[in-house]
Design a protein around this motif. Structure first.
Motif, PDB file in Angstrom:
ATOM      1  N   LYS A  28     -20.806  15.679 -11.068  1.00 27.58           N
ATOM      2  CA  LYS A  28     -20.567  15.298 -12.468  1.00 27.58           C
ATOM      3  C   LYS A  28     -19.551  16.207 -13.155  1.00 27.58           C
ATOM      4  CE  LYS A  28     -23.973  15.868 -15.830  1.00 27.58           C
ATOM      5  NZ  LYS A  28     -25.024  15.339 -16.743  1.00 27.58           N
ATOM      6  N   ASP A 112     -22.023  20.366 -18.455  1.00 22.98           N
ATOM      7  CA  ASP A 112     -21.733  18.977 -18.819  1.00 22.98           C
ATOM      8  C   ASP A 112     -21.552  18.805 -20.320  1.00 22.98           C
ATOM      9  OD1 ASP A 112     -24.325  19.208 -19.728  1.00 22.98           O
ATOM     10  OD2 ASP A 112     -25.094  17.460 -18.658  1.00 22.98           O
ATOM     11  N   ASN A 239     -23.888  12.437 -19.927  1.00 28.57           N
ATOM     12  CA  ASN A 239     -24.869  11.931 -18.969  1.00 28.57           C
ATOM     13  C   ASN A 239     -24.453  10.574 -18.417  1.00 28.57           C
ATOM     14  OD1 ASN A 239     -26.646  14.169 -19.236  1.00 28.57           O
ATOM     15  ND2 ASN A 239     -27.378  13.329 -21.164  1.00 28.57           N
TER      16      ASN A 239
HETATM   17 CA    CA Z   1     -27.433  16.787 -20.244  1.00 27.45          CA
END
Ligand code: CA
Ligand code: UD1
Length: 478
Positions: A28, A112, A239
């Motif tokens: 990610k 993230d 996300n």
């Molecule tokens: Ca998160």
């Protein structure tokens, strides 16, 4: 709580998560927004705030993540199984000790959540280092708090934490709270690690929550300062792919606002993309649909027309790029004019005042001062002298199927329309090639090269055609 002997602030960036909801094959934190991987933004903020060492906890695709950030002086910590944010931080304990960080402030950031600024990291560190504090955490008031953890302040002190509750574990009433945990903390070592060691995974997600360790400190009467973010947008994490788009827009907008504040005109910020690593001089005007990426540097007083797309390119001052041009790895000197609809490929160099018009492609070639290629040409592996003129439809035939060959065109040469220059070949200073020529050997200075079939005119051709047609029609009738 800052280490008084070294004055160090350490950062631990949590980046081991899989990002399941992105449905991606890669890790990610390597997805790019605003021209940089998610993790890159967080590392930059930590570094700009003076954090040292910077540790990154990796798991999924760890090798790939390390490779993407090699040679940046980072420390890597492996979290083999992703058992939660608290478990992730706990993995860094030994690495911190190994790096000589035993009693210090640790900035815990999320790989993230790239919108975070150095200013926020700095605020967190200072709040945690205040004598009354155990630690600090960032929070934000959001209209749509979604799946983020909710922050409950102490009744007596709205700027001190009582408890963090994860959305998955919250009651309906708690879910109505708009103040969320942004996921950035400044906590003391060794204190945080002692608390993490006491946690279990008795919650809805079966994970070891970092938030529980911070809550435990608050419950024991320690002061955890709540830092409200100047810009709640900093709390945005990624996300899903929709989050990726939202965060990209926020970061691009931040860059464009900085450019505008420094004297660049951006006529339609919502339809303009400027990546973080780009520089633009003042009084330059960016029209709608401009996209500037990589290490692009634009001088002062330039105009970039609608839809101009530039990557890793350098423009000096007062350059005009007309609409819908593509410049990739090009260097353009001052007062040049490019386009509309021109393509400058890597290692294209335009010297002062050169002009490139529509449907001209240039690759690994230099156009001299004041030289012109106005229409429909291809110049590859060529050097064009000052004030030379490249006619419409000229092609440097630089590739013979095996190798690339150079073409040299002298100062003030006039290359006639539709000339095929079969490289390697030289056209001398002030030389001319006749329109439609196929030039296979060198042309000397001042010479005229004519390399085409001589024209022949056949008198009476139209009448003869007409007679033949009439005869054909007669046959058909019979
Ligand atoms: Ca998160
Ligand atoms: C976390 C917080 C939540 C907060 C939110 C802000 C917890 C329990 N919850 O939730 O209160 O509002 O961040 O964005 O901390 N990670 C690891 N290893 C793991 C799990 C996570 O490295 O085992 C990393 C992830 O890669 C990610 C970060 O930690 O970079 C946050 O993890 P994530 O699972 O996204 O936490 P949230 O559920 O968003």
């Amino acid at each position: 709580m800052i280490d008084p002997t070294t004055g160090r602030r350490a950062a631990v960036i949590l980046a081991a998560g899989k990002g399941t909801r992105l449905h991606s094959t890669g890790p990610k934190v390597l997805h790019s927004v605003g021209g940089r991987p998610l993790l890159g933004w967080v590392i930059d903020a930590a570094r700009a705030a003076g954090c040292d060492p910077i540790m990154v906890v990796v798991g999924h695709g760890g090798e790939e993540v390390r490779a993407a950030f090699a040679d940046q002086g980072l420390h890597w910590v492996e979290q083999r199984q992703q058992l939660g944010t608290g478990h992730a931080l706990a993995q860094a304990r030994q690495a911190l000790l190994d790096a000589g960080v035993a009693d210090a402030t640790v900035l815990v950031l999320s790989g993230d959540a790239p919108v975070i600024t150095a200013h926020t990291v700095e605020r967190l560190a200072r709040a945690a280092e205040a004598s009354a504090s155990w630690g600090a955490m960032a929070c934000a008031e959001l209209d749509d708090p979604g799946s983020l953890g909710r922050v409950l302040a102490a009744p007596s002190a709205p700027d001190a934490l009582a408890r963090i509750v994860e959305a998955a574990d919250a009651t309906a009433e708690e879910l109505r709270i708009g103040r969320v945990n942004a996921g950035f903390y400044a906590v003391p070592t060794p204190g945080i690690f002692e608390r993490l060691a006491q946690l279990d995974a008795a919650n809805a997600q079966g994970e070891i929550y970092l938030t529980d360790a911070v809550t435990a400190a608050a419950s024991d009467g320690q002061r955890v300062a709540l830092i409200d973010l100047d810009d709640p947008g900093e709390a945005l994490g990624v996300n899903t792919r929709a989050d990726l788009a939202r965060v990209h827009q926020v970061l691009v907008r931040r860059k464009i606002e900085a450019l505008m504040a420094a004297g660049v005109t951006v006529l339609d910020p919502a339809r303009t993309v400027v990546e973080a690593g780009v520089r633009v001089g003042r009084d330059t005007v960016l029209h709608p649909g401009v996209s500037l990426s990589g290490h692009t540097v634009i001088g002062e007083g330039c105009t970039l027309g609608q839809g101009a797309w530039l990557r890793d390119s350098e423009l000096a001052d007062a350059v005009t790029v007309e609409p819908y041009c593509v410049l990739d790895g090009a260097r353009v000197a001052s007062e040049c004019r490019v386009g509309p609809f021109a393509r400058l490929r890597p290692a294209s160099v335009l010297l002062e005042g050169a002009r490139v018009g529509n449907f001209v492609e240039i690759k690994n070639s230099q156009l001299g001062e004041g030289a012109k290629a106005g229409h429909l040409a291809y110049l590859g592996d060529a050097t064009v002298g000052a004030e030379a003129n490249i006619g419409a439809g000229v092609v440097t035939c630089n590739y013979d199927g095996r190798d690339k060959h150079p073409t040299q065109i002298g100062d003030r040469a006039f290359v006639g329309s539709d000339t095929m220059l079969v490289a390697p070949v030289t056209v001398g200073e002030g030389a001319t090639t006749a329109a439609g020529s196929v030039v296979t050997h060198d042309v000397g200075d001042g010479e005229l090269a004519v390399g085409r079939a001589r024209q022949r005119n056949i008198p009476g051709w139209a009448d003869r055609q007409a007679r033949q047609d009439k005869k054909k029609r007669g046959k058909k009738k019979r």
